[in-house]
Design an enzyme around this catalytic site. Structure first.
Site, PDB file in Angstrom:
ATOM      1  N   ASP A  37       0.952  -1.240  -0.140  1.00  0.00           N
ATOM      2  CA  ASP A  37      -0.047  -0.089   0.342  1.00  0.00           C
ATOM      3  C   ASP A  37       0.776   1.075  -0.023  1.00  0.00           C
ATOM      4  O   ASP A  37       1.639   1.549   0.970  1.00  0.00           O
ATOM      5  CB  ASP A  37      -0.946   0.197   1.305  1.00  0.00           C
ATOM      6  CG  ASP A  37      -1.824   1.262   1.397  1.00  0.00           C
ATOM      7  OD1 ASP A  37      -2.882   1.060   0.948  1.00  0.00           O
ATOM      8  OD2 ASP A  37      -1.626   2.374   1.853  1.00  0.00           O
ATOM      9  N   TYR A  75       3.378   9.784  -0.191  1.00  0.00           N
ATOM     10  CA  TYR A  75       4.320   9.058   0.721  1.00  0.00           C
ATOM     11  C   TYR A  75       5.602   9.088   0.065  1.00  0.00           C
ATOM     12  O   TYR A  75       6.828   8.851   0.436  1.00  0.00           O
ATOM     13  CB  TYR A  75       4.054   7.489   0.688  1.00  0.00           C
ATOM     14  CG  TYR A  75       2.730   6.881   1.582  1.00  0.00           C
ATOM     15  CD1 TYR A  75       1.825   8.332   2.202  1.00  0.00           C
ATOM     16  CD2 TYR A  75       2.214   5.888   1.363  1.00  0.00           C
ATOM     17  CE1 TYR A  75       0.816   7.942   2.656  1.00  0.00           C
ATOM     18  CE2 TYR A  75       0.867   5.557   1.948  1.00  0.00           C
ATOM     19  CZ  TYR A  75       0.328   6.494   2.357  1.00  0.00           C
ATOM     20  OH  TYR A  75      -0.959   6.125   3.066  1.00  0.00           O
ATOM     21  N   LYS A  90      -2.616   5.896  -4.385  1.00  0.00           N
ATOM     22  CA  LYS A  90      -3.638   6.723  -4.025  1.00  0.00           C
ATOM     23  C   LYS A  90      -3.226   8.159  -4.606  1.00  0.00           C
ATOM     24  O   LYS A  90      -2.177   8.414  -4.496  1.00  0.00           O
ATOM     25  CB  LYS A  90      -4.112   6.989  -2.396  1.00  0.00           C
ATOM     26  CG  LYS A  90      -3.905   5.717  -1.571  1.00  0.00           C
ATOM     27  CD  LYS A  90      -3.947   5.999  -0.155  1.00  0.00           C
ATOM     28  CE  LYS A  90      -3.579   4.701   0.417  1.00  0.00           C
ATOM     29  NZ  LYS A  90      -2.240   4.611   0.924  1.00  0.00           N
ATOM     30  N   HIS A 108      -7.407   9.499  -2.108  1.00  0.00           N
ATOM     31  CA  HIS A 108      -6.706   9.609  -0.594  1.00  0.00           C
ATOM     32  C   HIS A 108      -7.663  10.203   0.181  1.00  0.00           C
ATOM     33  O   HIS A 108      -7.849  10.011   1.213  1.00  0.00           O
ATOM     34  CB  HIS A 108      -5.460  10.233  -0.906  1.00  0.00           C
ATOM     35  CG  HIS A 108      -4.287   9.890   0.268  1.00  0.00           C
ATOM     36  ND1 HIS A 108      -3.139   9.755  -0.165  1.00  0.00           N
ATOM     37  CD2 HIS A 108      -4.698   9.417   1.453  1.00  0.00           C
ATOM     38  CE1 HIS A 108      -2.470   9.203   0.990  1.00  0.00           C
ATOM     39  NE2 HIS A 108      -3.535   8.914   2.078  1.00  0.00           N
TER      40      HIS A 108
HETATM   41  P1  NAP Z   1       0.127   1.542  11.861  1.00  0.00           P
HETATM   42  O1  NAP Z   1       0.425   0.348  10.899  1.00  0.00           O
HETATM   43  O2  NAP Z   1      -1.118   1.085  12.730  1.00  0.00           O
HETATM   44  O3  NAP Z   1       1.523   1.330  12.808  1.00  0.00           O
HETATM   45  C1  NAP Z   1       2.663   1.620  12.368  1.00  0.00           C
HETATM   46  C2  NAP Z   1       3.905   2.182  13.193  1.00  0.00           C
HETATM   47  O4  NAP Z   1       3.986   0.976  14.116  1.00  0.00           O
HETATM   48  C3  NAP Z   1       5.085   2.483  12.864  1.00  0.00           C
HETATM   49  O5  NAP Z   1       5.401   3.496  13.751  1.00  0.00           O
HETATM   50  C4  NAP Z   1       5.706   1.156  13.026  1.00  0.00           C
HETATM   51  O6  NAP Z   1       7.106   1.465  13.432  1.00  0.00           O
HETATM   52  C5  NAP Z   1       5.056   0.529  14.322  1.00  0.00           C
HETATM   53  N1  NAP Z   1       5.024  -0.973  14.443  1.00  0.00           N
HETATM   54  C6  NAP Z   1       4.893  -1.740  13.389  1.00  0.00           C
HETATM   55  N2  NAP Z   1       4.778  -3.126  13.571  1.00  0.00           N
HETATM   56  C7  NAP Z   1       4.834  -2.898  14.889  1.00  0.00           C
HETATM   57  C8  NAP Z   1       4.966  -4.149  16.117  1.00  0.00           C
HETATM   58  N3  NAP Z   1       4.733  -5.392  15.733  1.00  0.00           N
HETATM   59  N4  NAP Z   1       5.201  -3.889  17.396  1.00  0.00           N
HETATM   60  C9  NAP Z   1       5.188  -2.605  17.634  1.00  0.00           C
HETATM   61  N5  NAP Z   1       5.173  -1.613  16.819  1.00  0.00           N
HETATM   62  C10 NAP Z   1       5.001  -1.627  15.422  1.00  0.00           C
HETATM   63  O7  NAP Z   1      -0.050   2.695  11.199  1.00  0.00           O
HETATM   64  P2  NAP Z   1       0.025   3.317   9.820  1.00  0.00           P
HETATM   65  O8  NAP Z   1       1.343   3.440   9.342  1.00  0.00           O
HETATM   66  O9  NAP Z   1      -0.574   4.797  10.296  1.00  0.00           O
HETATM   67  O10 NAP Z   1      -1.138   2.771   9.037  1.00  0.00           O
HETATM   68  C11 NAP Z   1      -0.644   1.594   8.235  1.00  0.00           C
HETATM   69  C12 NAP Z   1      -0.649   2.123   6.724  1.00  0.00           C
HETATM   70  O11 NAP Z   1      -2.088   2.351   6.422  1.00  0.00           O
HETATM   71  C13 NAP Z   1       0.141   3.236   6.536  1.00  0.00           C
HETATM   72  O12 NAP Z   1       1.447   2.879   6.278  1.00  0.00           O
HETATM   73  C14 NAP Z   1      -0.198   3.383   5.138  1.00  0.00           C
HETATM   74  O13 NAP Z   1       0.032   2.719   4.060  1.00  0.00           O
HETATM   75  C15 NAP Z   1      -1.746   3.482   5.206  1.00  0.00           C
HETATM   76  N6  NAP Z   1      -2.559   4.764   5.822  1.00  0.00           N
HETATM   77  C16 NAP Z   1      -3.400   5.210   4.925  1.00  0.00           C
HETATM   78  C17 NAP Z   1      -3.885   6.481   5.529  1.00  0.00           C
HETATM   79  C18 NAP Z   1      -4.966   7.167   4.483  1.00  0.00           C
HETATM   80  O14 NAP Z   1      -5.240   8.249   4.750  1.00  0.00           O
HETATM   81  N7  NAP Z   1      -5.562   6.561   3.429  1.00  0.00           N
HETATM   82  C19 NAP Z   1      -3.638   7.183   6.541  1.00  0.00           C
HETATM   83  C20 NAP Z   1      -2.704   6.578   7.283  1.00  0.00           C
HETATM   84  C21 NAP Z   1      -1.972   5.236   6.903  1.00  0.00           C
HETATM   85  P3  NAP Z   1       8.147   0.944  12.562  1.00  0.00           P
HETATM   86  O15 NAP Z   1       8.218   1.068  11.034  1.00  0.00           O
HETATM   87  O16 NAP Z   1       9.440   1.441  13.150  1.00  0.00           O
HETATM   88  O17 NAP Z   1       8.443  -0.635  12.901  1.00  0.00           O
END
Ligand code: NAP
Length: 317
Positions: free
Chosen positions: A47, A52, A81, A114
Protein backbone atom coordinates in the site's frame (compact mmCIF):
# COMPACT_ATOMS: atom_id res chain seq x y z
CA UNK A 1 7.09 -22.95 3.19
CA UNK A 2 6.25 -19.24 3.19
CA UNK A 3 2.85 -18.38 4.68
CA UNK A 4 0.29 -16.73 2.44
CA UNK A 5 -2.47 -14.28 3.18
CA UNK A 6 -6.13 -15.13 2.70
CA UNK A 7 -7.96 -13.03 0.11
CA UNK A 8 -10.94 -10.70 0.18
CA UNK A 9 -12.96 -10.62 -3.04
CA UNK A 10 -13.96 -7.23 -4.43
CA UNK A 11 -17.37 -6.78 -6.09
CA UNK A 12 -15.78 -7.02 -9.55
CA UNK A 13 -14.23 -10.41 -8.70
CA UNK A 14 -10.69 -9.10 -8.11
CA UNK A 15 -9.01 -10.87 -5.19
CA UNK A 16 -7.25 -8.60 -2.70
CA UNK A 17 -4.87 -10.07 -0.09
CA UNK A 18 -6.28 -9.47 3.39
CA UNK A 19 -2.84 -8.51 4.73
CA UNK A 20 -0.51 -6.01 3.09
CA UNK A 21 2.45 -3.81 3.90
CA UNK A 22 1.80 -0.15 4.74
CA UNK A 23 4.46 2.32 3.63
CA UNK A 24 3.44 5.75 4.96
CA UNK A 25 6.50 7.51 6.41
CA UNK A 26 8.82 4.81 5.01
CA UNK A 27 11.67 6.68 3.31
CA UNK A 28 12.78 5.49 -0.16
CA UNK A 29 15.81 3.71 1.38
CA UNK A 30 13.72 2.11 4.12
CA UNK A 31 10.88 1.09 1.83
CA UNK A 32 13.13 -0.69 -0.65
CA UNK A 33 14.37 -3.07 2.07
CA UNK A 34 10.92 -3.29 3.68
CA UNK A 35 9.16 -4.31 0.44
CA UNK A 36 11.79 -6.93 -0.29
CA UNK A 37 11.62 -8.36 3.23
CA UNK A 38 7.82 -8.33 3.11
CA UNK A 39 7.47 -10.09 -0.24
CA UNK A 40 10.05 -12.69 0.81
CA UNK A 41 8.02 -13.23 4.00
CA UNK A 42 4.86 -13.85 1.94
CA UNK A 43 3.19 -10.41 1.64
CA UNK A 44 1.71 -9.73 -1.79
CA UNK A 45 -0.09 -6.41 -1.18
CA UNK A 46 1.89 -3.18 -0.95
CA UNK A 47 0.00 0.00 0.00
CA UNK A 48 1.50 3.31 -1.10
CA UNK A 49 0.33 6.77 -2.22
CA UNK A 50 1.65 9.66 -4.27
CA UNK A 51 1.86 11.55 -0.96
CA UNK A 52 4.30 9.03 0.53
CA UNK A 53 7.03 10.02 -1.97
CA UNK A 54 8.28 6.45 -2.15
CA UNK A 55 6.55 5.05 -5.27
CA UNK A 56 9.81 5.15 -7.22
CA UNK A 57 11.70 3.09 -4.63
CA UNK A 58 8.78 0.65 -4.41
CA UNK A 59 8.86 0.34 -8.21
CA UNK A 60 12.57 -0.51 -8.10
CA UNK A 61 12.05 -3.08 -5.35
CA UNK A 62 9.18 -4.71 -7.27
CA UNK A 63 11.19 -4.84 -10.49
CA UNK A 64 14.11 -6.48 -8.71
CA UNK A 65 11.84 -9.03 -7.01
CA UNK A 66 10.24 -9.88 -10.35
CA UNK A 67 13.62 -10.07 -12.13
CA UNK A 68 14.90 -12.36 -9.35
CA UNK A 69 11.77 -14.53 -9.89
CA UNK A 70 10.72 -14.19 -6.24
CA UNK A 71 7.25 -13.22 -7.42
CA UNK A 72 5.34 -12.41 -10.61
CA UNK A 73 3.51 -9.17 -11.34
CA UNK A 74 0.21 -11.07 -11.38
CA UNK A 75 0.80 -12.35 -7.84
CA UNK A 76 1.32 -8.84 -6.51
CA UNK A 77 -1.42 -6.40 -5.51
CA UNK A 78 -0.28 -2.79 -5.64
CA UNK A 79 -2.43 -0.03 -4.18
CA UNK A 80 -1.69 3.64 -4.66
CA UNK A 81 -3.67 6.82 -3.99
CA UNK A 82 -4.30 10.13 -5.67
CA UNK A 83 -3.57 13.03 -3.35
CA UNK A 84 -6.05 15.93 -2.97
CA UNK A 85 -4.37 18.03 -5.69
CA UNK A 86 -4.61 15.06 -8.08
CA UNK A 87 -8.38 14.67 -7.81
CA UNK A 88 -9.08 18.22 -9.02
CA UNK A 89 -10.82 18.33 -12.44
CA UNK A 90 -8.70 16.89 -15.25
CA UNK A 91 -5.83 15.88 -12.95
CA UNK A 92 -6.54 12.22 -12.18
CA UNK A 93 -5.45 10.34 -15.28
CA UNK A 94 -2.13 12.20 -15.64
CA UNK A 95 -1.55 11.65 -11.89
CA UNK A 96 -2.13 7.92 -12.20
CA UNK A 97 0.11 7.71 -15.27
CA UNK A 98 2.79 9.49 -13.25
CA UNK A 99 2.42 7.01 -10.37
CA UNK A 100 2.53 4.08 -12.82
CA UNK A 101 5.74 5.42 -14.34
CA UNK A 102 7.34 5.66 -10.89
CA UNK A 103 6.10 2.20 -9.93
CA UNK A 104 7.27 0.81 -13.34
CA UNK A 105 3.84 -0.77 -13.79
CA UNK A 106 1.25 -0.93 -16.57
CA UNK A 107 -1.62 -0.91 -14.08
CA UNK A 108 -2.24 -0.71 -10.34
CA UNK A 109 -4.49 -3.24 -8.65
CA UNK A 110 -6.31 -0.60 -6.63
CA UNK A 111 -6.40 3.17 -7.06
CA UNK A 112 -7.90 5.21 -4.24
CA UNK A 113 -8.96 8.81 -3.81
CA UNK A 114 -6.78 9.53 -0.77
CA UNK A 115 -9.26 12.18 0.44
CA UNK A 116 -12.62 13.44 -0.87
CA UNK A 117 -11.55 17.11 -0.84
CA UNK A 118 -9.87 18.50 -3.96
CA UNK A 119 -7.26 21.25 -3.63
CA UNK A 120 -5.12 23.26 -6.04
CA UNK A 121 -1.57 22.28 -6.94
CA UNK A 122 0.24 23.73 -3.90
CA UNK A 123 -2.63 22.93 -1.50
CA UNK A 124 -3.15 26.63 -0.77
CA UNK A 125 -6.80 26.70 -1.96
CA UNK A 126 -9.82 24.42 -1.91
CA UNK A 127 -11.12 23.36 -5.31
CA UNK A 128 -14.87 22.93 -5.38
CA UNK A 129 -15.12 19.56 -7.12
CA UNK A 130 -18.05 17.54 -5.75
CA UNK A 131 -17.29 13.87 -5.01
CA UNK A 132 -19.53 12.88 -7.95
CA UNK A 133 -17.06 14.64 -10.29
CA UNK A 134 -14.10 13.07 -8.50
CA UNK A 135 -15.70 9.66 -8.91
CA UNK A 136 -16.34 10.28 -12.63
CA UNK A 137 -12.57 10.57 -13.04
CA UNK A 138 -12.04 7.26 -11.18
CA UNK A 139 -14.58 5.63 -13.47
CA UNK A 140 -12.51 6.91 -16.38
CA UNK A 141 -9.19 5.41 -15.25
CA UNK A 142 -10.88 2.12 -14.36
CA UNK A 143 -12.50 1.86 -17.77
CA UNK A 144 -9.17 2.78 -19.41
CA UNK A 145 -7.65 -0.32 -17.71
CA UNK A 146 -5.13 1.66 -15.66
CA UNK A 147 -6.51 0.27 -12.38
CA UNK A 148 -8.02 -3.18 -11.78
CA UNK A 149 -10.17 -1.72 -9.01
CA UNK A 150 -11.00 1.74 -7.69
CA UNK A 151 -11.98 3.03 -4.31
CA UNK A 152 -11.96 5.79 -1.76
CA UNK A 153 -10.20 6.68 1.45
CA UNK A 154 -11.36 8.97 4.24
CA UNK A 155 -14.77 9.46 2.60
CA UNK A 156 -17.84 9.44 4.80
CA UNK A 157 -20.89 7.26 4.14
CA UNK A 158 -22.87 10.07 2.58
CA UNK A 159 -20.07 10.86 0.13
CA UNK A 160 -19.70 7.20 -0.83
CA UNK A 161 -23.48 7.07 -1.31
CA UNK A 162 -23.24 9.99 -3.73
CA UNK A 163 -20.46 8.25 -5.68
CA UNK A 164 -22.61 5.11 -5.91
CA UNK A 165 -25.62 7.16 -7.01
CA UNK A 166 -23.74 8.25 -10.15
CA UNK A 167 -24.40 4.70 -11.42
CA UNK A 168 -20.80 4.54 -12.72
CA UNK A 169 -18.22 1.94 -11.65
CA UNK A 170 -19.06 0.84 -8.10
CA UNK A 171 -16.74 1.75 -5.23
CA UNK A 172 -14.69 -1.42 -4.72
CA UNK A 173 -12.88 -0.55 -1.49
CA UNK A 174 -12.96 1.99 1.33
CA UNK A 175 -9.72 2.53 3.23
CA UNK A 176 -10.32 4.22 6.56
CA UNK A 177 -8.77 4.79 9.93
CA UNK A 178 -9.95 1.78 11.93
CA UNK A 179 -8.48 0.27 15.06
CA UNK A 180 -9.61 -1.06 18.42
CA UNK A 181 -10.07 2.47 19.81
CA UNK A 182 -11.85 3.66 16.63
CA UNK A 183 -13.80 0.61 15.48
CA UNK A 184 -15.97 2.31 12.82
CA UNK A 185 -18.90 -0.12 13.10
CA UNK A 186 -21.30 2.18 11.28
CA UNK A 187 -18.94 2.61 8.34
CA UNK A 188 -18.22 -1.12 8.11
CA UNK A 189 -21.96 -1.91 8.18
CA UNK A 190 -22.61 0.70 5.48
CA UNK A 191 -19.87 -0.73 3.27
CA UNK A 192 -21.06 -4.32 3.79
CA UNK A 193 -24.57 -3.28 2.77
CA UNK A 194 -23.16 -1.83 -0.46
CA UNK A 195 -20.75 -4.67 -1.23
CA UNK A 196 -17.69 -2.49 -0.60
CA UNK A 197 -14.65 -4.09 1.02
CA UNK A 198 -12.99 -2.18 3.86
CA UNK A 199 -9.30 -1.75 4.58
CA UNK A 200 -8.23 -0.65 8.04
CA UNK A 201 -5.34 1.79 8.32
CA UNK A 202 -3.66 2.59 11.60
CA UNK A 203 -4.62 -0.87 12.88
CA UNK A 204 -1.84 -0.70 15.50
CA UNK A 205 -3.01 2.77 16.57
CA UNK A 206 -0.42 4.36 14.23
CA UNK A 207 2.17 4.99 16.96
CA UNK A 208 4.48 6.76 14.49
CA UNK A 209 1.90 9.29 13.23
CA UNK A 210 3.13 12.23 15.30
CA UNK A 211 6.27 12.59 13.16
CA UNK A 212 4.36 13.63 10.02
CA UNK A 213 4.51 16.92 8.06
CA UNK A 214 2.43 17.59 4.91
CA UNK A 215 4.29 18.62 1.71
CA UNK A 216 3.20 22.25 2.23
CA UNK A 217 4.95 22.27 5.62
CA UNK A 218 1.74 21.92 7.65
CA UNK A 219 2.19 19.74 10.73
CA UNK A 220 -1.23 18.19 11.42
CA UNK A 221 -2.71 18.20 14.87
CA UNK A 222 -2.97 14.78 16.50
CA UNK A 223 -5.59 13.76 18.97
CA UNK A 224 -3.93 12.55 22.18
CA UNK A 225 -4.67 8.87 22.69
CA UNK A 226 -3.70 5.96 24.91
CA UNK A 227 -1.59 3.24 23.28
CA UNK A 228 -3.66 0.31 22.08
CA UNK A 229 -0.55 -1.85 22.16
CA UNK A 230 -0.73 -1.47 25.98
CA UNK A 231 -4.47 -2.07 26.36
CA UNK A 232 -4.97 -4.51 29.29
CA UNK A 233 -7.45 -6.70 27.35
CA UNK A 234 -5.09 -6.86 24.37
CA UNK A 235 -2.23 -7.84 26.69
CA UNK A 236 -4.35 -10.54 28.34
CA UNK A 237 -5.43 -12.12 25.04
CA UNK A 238 -1.86 -11.88 23.73
CA UNK A 239 -0.55 -13.74 26.75
CA UNK A 240 -3.27 -16.37 26.56
CA UNK A 241 -2.65 -17.05 22.86
CA UNK A 242 1.14 -16.66 23.03
CA UNK A 243 0.98 -13.86 20.48
CA UNK A 244 2.20 -10.26 20.59
CA UNK A 245 -0.11 -7.28 21.29
CA UNK A 246 0.43 -6.14 17.67
CA UNK A 247 -0.71 -9.52 16.36
CA UNK A 248 -3.85 -9.38 18.52
CA UNK A 249 -4.74 -5.88 17.23
CA UNK A 250 -4.18 -6.98 13.62
CA UNK A 251 -6.16 -10.19 14.00
CA UNK A 252 -8.98 -8.22 15.72
CA UNK A 253 -9.48 -6.29 12.46
CA UNK A 254 -9.03 -9.34 10.24
CA UNK A 255 -11.63 -11.29 12.19
CA UNK A 256 -14.07 -8.46 11.56
CA UNK A 257 -13.67 -9.27 7.83
CA UNK A 258 -11.37 -6.33 7.06
CA UNK A 259 -8.13 -6.02 5.14
CA UNK A 260 -5.12 -4.66 7.05
CA UNK A 261 -1.94 -2.91 5.93
CA UNK A 262 0.37 -2.62 8.97
CA UNK A 263 3.46 -0.50 8.34
CA UNK A 264 6.95 -1.32 9.52
CA UNK A 265 10.46 -0.78 8.24
CA UNK A 266 11.90 -3.45 10.53
CA UNK A 267 12.23 -6.98 9.20
CA UNK A 268 11.40 -8.61 12.55
CA UNK A 269 8.16 -6.62 12.83
CA UNK A 270 7.31 -7.13 9.15
CA UNK A 271 7.47 -10.88 9.82
CA UNK A 272 5.64 -10.58 13.15
CA UNK A 273 2.82 -8.65 11.47
CA UNK A 274 2.34 -11.46 8.96
CA UNK A 275 2.36 -14.33 11.47
CA UNK A 276 -1.40 -14.15 11.82
CA UNK A 277 -2.73 -17.27 10.20
CA UNK A 278 -2.37 -19.79 13.03
CA UNK A 279 -4.85 -18.19 15.42
CA UNK A 280 -8.01 -16.14 15.46
CA UNK A 281 -10.02 -13.77 17.65
CA UNK A 282 -13.56 -14.99 18.30
CA UNK A 283 -16.66 -12.76 18.26
CA UNK A 284 -16.75 -13.03 22.08
CA UNK A 285 -13.12 -11.92 22.28
CA UNK A 286 -13.86 -9.04 19.90
CA UNK A 287 -16.69 -7.96 22.22
CA UNK A 288 -14.36 -8.23 25.22
CA UNK A 289 -11.67 -6.18 23.48
CA UNK A 290 -14.23 -3.49 22.62
CA UNK A 291 -15.46 -3.24 26.20
CA UNK A 292 -13.45 -0.07 26.81
CA UNK A 293 -15.90 1.64 24.38
CA UNK A 294 -13.25 4.17 23.34
CA UNK A 295 -14.02 5.75 19.97
CA UNK A 296 -11.33 8.28 19.23
CA UNK A 297 -10.38 9.41 15.71
CA UNK A 298 -6.61 9.99 15.59
CA UNK A 299 -6.36 11.35 12.04
CA UNK A 300 -8.28 14.62 12.21
CA UNK A 301 -7.24 15.68 8.67
CA UNK A 302 -7.59 19.29 9.71
CA UNK A 303 -6.35 20.57 6.35
CA UNK A 304 -9.89 19.86 5.06
CA UNK A 305 -11.62 22.09 7.62
CA UNK A 306 -13.92 24.51 5.77
CA UNK A 307 -13.76 22.53 2.49
CA UNK A 308 -17.22 21.83 0.99
CA UNK A 309 -16.28 18.13 0.92
CA UNK A 310 -14.74 17.93 4.42
CA UNK A 311 -15.79 14.36 5.36
CA UNK A 312 -15.58 15.00 9.08
CA UNK A 313 -17.44 18.34 9.20
CA UNK A 314 -20.29 16.84 11.27
CA UNK A 315 -17.89 15.26 13.78
CA UNK A 316 -16.09 18.59 14.25
CA UNK A 317 -19.26 20.43 15.36
P1 NAP B 1 0.12 1.36 11.87
O1 NAP B 1 0.36 0.35 10.84
O2 NAP B 1 -1.00 1.22 12.82
O3 NAP B 1 1.43 1.55 12.77
C1 NAP B 1 2.70 1.70 12.20
C2 NAP B 1 3.66 2.07 13.33
O4 NAP B 1 3.75 1.01 14.27
C3 NAP B 1 5.05 2.38 12.88
O5 NAP B 1 5.52 3.45 13.66
C4 NAP B 1 5.81 1.10 13.18
O6 NAP B 1 7.17 1.40 13.47
C5 NAP B 1 5.09 0.54 14.39
N1 NAP B 1 5.01 -0.93 14.38
C6 NAP B 1 4.83 -1.74 13.31
N2 NAP B 1 4.76 -3.02 13.67
C7 NAP B 1 4.88 -3.05 15.01
C8 NAP B 1 4.89 -4.10 15.96
N3 NAP B 1 4.75 -5.37 15.57
N4 NAP B 1 5.02 -3.77 17.27
C9 NAP B 1 5.14 -2.48 17.67
N5 NAP B 1 5.15 -1.44 16.81
C10 NAP B 1 5.03 -1.72 15.48
O7 NAP B 1 -0.03 2.83 11.29
P2 NAP B 1 0.05 3.58 9.90
O8 NAP B 1 1.38 3.45 9.28
O9 NAP B 1 -0.46 4.93 10.17
O10 NAP B 1 -1.03 2.82 9.00
C11 NAP B 1 -0.70 1.69 8.21
C12 NAP B 1 -0.67 2.01 6.74
O11 NAP B 1 -1.96 2.47 6.33
C13 NAP B 1 0.25 3.18 6.35
O12 NAP B 1 1.61 2.85 6.35
C14 NAP B 1 -0.31 3.53 5.01
O13 NAP B 1 0.13 2.62 4.02
C15 NAP B 1 -1.81 3.42 5.28
N6 NAP B 1 -2.40 4.70 5.75
C16 NAP B 1 -3.36 5.27 4.98
C17 NAP B 1 -3.92 6.48 5.34
C18 NAP B 1 -4.97 7.09 4.48
O14 NAP B 1 -5.32 8.27 4.69
N7 NAP B 1 -5.50 6.35 3.54
C19 NAP B 1 -3.52 7.12 6.52
C20 NAP B 1 -2.56 6.50 7.30
C21 NAP B 1 -2.02 5.30 6.91
P3 NAP B 1 8.41 0.83 12.60
O15 NAP B 1 8.20 1.15 11.16
O16 NAP B 1 9.57 1.59 13.21
O17 NAP B 1 8.46 -0.64 12.86
Amino acid sequence: MTASSPFITLSNGVKMPAVGLGTWQSSPEEVMAAVKAAVKAGYRLIDTAALYFNEEAIGTAIKELIDEKVVTREELFITTKAWSNEIAPGKLEPALRNSLKKLQLEYVDLYLAHMPAAVNEDMSKAVNSPVEDVWRQFDGVYKAGLAKAVGVSNWNNEQIGRALATGLTPVHNSQVELHLYFPQHEHVDFCKAHNITVTSFGTLGSPGRVNFTLPNGHKPEWAPAPSELKDPNVLAIAEEKKKTPAQVLLRYAMDRGLAIIPKSVHENRIKENFELFDFSISQEEIAKLEKSKISQRLFLQDFMIGHPEDPFADERK
